[in-house]
Design a protein around this motif. Structure first.
Motif: not given
Ligand code: BGC
Length: 464
Positions: A108-136
């Motif tokens: 659970g702890f691992g899932v919790g950390v990943a559920s914050v860190a991974a989408p954060l990582y994706a949203s900061e890596m994604a180019p603006t025009r496809v950011r929604g698609r990345f996090v989806s």
């Protein structure tokens, strides 16, 4: 590495992180029967084994904000994956119930950390025009994980094979390690640490054609505040709007009933007249699991074209209507005598169709869009902590609903419970219409400026 390959790698990280989350959400319902046999545990213990993973995730999510600000998004994802794999092994090899609970907490702890860190990582890596698609893509991973868990539960449904069901979740964790290791941290995180050269190198991979412009834009948003803001700033009036929106969306995503249905689908179908366990599992796997995956693709396709708000509003209408139909069906089901032919009644079949509409409506709206918006509305200086609080609010409400759904049903009945979820969907619709600004097509820097341009925020920033 060419830009497409690079983006594919980021995509693989986010998909696998979602898969971990989803598999873990879905697997326990099928594993419980075997666990109860192996350890002959009390109902109380069964509840602990089921729900403590969510509590572990709540703590993980709370810690993850500070962690991913301090050690970086990449290292936080890595740590989460390693913890998760370790926890999965503890679960699979547990000699007794309490060791199993310890494994559940670690996972659970691992899932919790990943559920914050991974989408954060994706949203900061994604180019603006496809950011929604990345996090989806993250939500797509979640739904696929739930579906896989339902399928594997069906395949391994006898004897001590619950150990395998739980142990298998170490596989996506190992994959996640493999995908995140060759990638770099996000340009924004490097810049907050004053590592300009690293930031530029990371940016050059995402936006090779206009790296200089992108760097300028990024630096302008960083200004001179090199360090991350404190908790006091997170709760200050300046950022109250994004904080309220993040927490509000997180809570509405859960209190409109999604996990009551994900966790208890078998029981709901049983109550709706699907008498055989095979009938129940098949309905759960395909009507809930598969539809959830497919409808998520609608959001992946449209979230950056139509925008976040239209998807949310359309989905909430579908959810409110279908939940009302389910409530009415249960009223009839409970009034009439149970089916004697072994098949579901008409009301049972209408319930099935209404639940498909509900799942599909959730999957193209609240499911993916909530995670997308939570990961784009916070200004950079409080992004880690803001995302962390909103995500923890999501886990907290998920725990509440899954813990109390059965008691709620026995107190106010199925009809009452589904009507309550329907009413909350209506409240969510009104709130989304009034409170949420559209963030499609805006860069993260733009969104940050949008909050500062609001009169209330400016006043708070520059008090007389
Ligand atoms: C939610 C989970 C839920 C899943 C269902 C996610 O967005 O956060 O709690 O189980 O969707 O697909």
């Amino acid at each position: 590495m060419p830009v497409t390959k690079w983006l594919l790698l980021v995509g693989a990280v986010i998909l696998t992180a979602g898969l971990l989350f989803g598999y873990d959400q879905g697997v326990i319902s099928g594993a419980l029967v075997g666990i109860e046999k192996s350890f002959s545990v009390s109902t109380f213990m069964v509840e602990i084994i089921t729900s403590w993973v969510t509590l572990g995730a709540l703590v993980g999510a709370l810690v993850a904000g500070v962690l991913s600000d301090k050690i970086g998004r990449k290292s936080a994802v890595l740590l989460a994956a390693v913890l998760f794999a370790f926890g999965a092994l503890v679960e699979a090899l547990a000699p007794g119930a309490w060791v199993l609970v310890a494994g559940r907490l670690i996972v659970g702890f691992g899932v919790g950390v990943a559920s914050v860190a991974a989408p954060l990582y994706a949203s900061e890596m994604a180019p603006t025009r496809v950011r929604g698609r990345f996090v989806s893509g993250y939500q797509f991973g979640i739904t696929f994980g739930i579906f896989l868990a339902y399928l594997i539960d069906e395949l391994l449904s006898s004897g001590e094979r619950w150990r395998l069901m739980l142990g298998i979740s170490a596989v996506p964790a190992v994959l996640l390690v493999a995908f995140i290791l060759p990638s770099s941290d996000t340009p924004r995180w490097f810049l907050t640490k004053g590592r300009r050269a690293d930031a530029r190198a990371a940016l050059a991979r995402i936006r090779p054609d206009d790296t200089d412009a992108a760097m300028e834009e990024l630096e302008a948003s960083v200004d001179d505040e090199a360090e991350q803001a404190s908790w006091a700033v997170v709760f200050s009036r300046t950022w109250r709007r994004p904080l309220t929106i993040g927490i509000g969306l997180a809570v509405f995503q859960q209190v409109t009933g999604i996990n009551a249905i994900i966790y208890y689908a078998n029981k709901i179908f049983a109550a709706a007249g699907f008498i055989t366990p095979q009938g129940q599992t098949a309905a759960t796997t395909w009507a809930i699991g598969a539809v959830n995956v497919l409808a998520t693709l609608i959001a992946v396709a449209f979230v950056d074209k139509l925008g976040r708000k239209p998807l949310l509003r359309a989905g909430l209408v579908g959810m409110a209507l279908s939940l009302t139909v389910v409530a009415i069906c249960f009223w009839f089901i409970n009034k009439s005598s149970p089916s004697t032919t072994g098949g579901p009644t008409d009301a049972g079949l209408i319930t099935l169709v209404a639940l498909v509409v509900y799942i599909a409506s959730f999957a193209f709206s609240l499911g993916p869009v909530v995670w997308t918006v939570i990961n784009e509305i916070f200004p950079r200086s409080i992004r880690g902590r803001g995302v962390s609080i909103a995500t923890a609010a999501n886990w907290g409400s998920a725990w509440l609903v899954s813990q109390f759904f059965l008691s709620l049903v026995s107190t106010i009945g199925e009809s009452g419970t589904f009507l309550l979820f329907a009413a909350l969907s209506v409240v969510a619709f009104i709130w989304v219409s009034k409170a949420l600004p559209e963030t499609r097509g805006r860069s993260l820097e733009d969104i940050e400026q949008m909050w500062l341009d609001e009169p209330g925020a400016l006043k708070a920033q520059h008090p007389h």
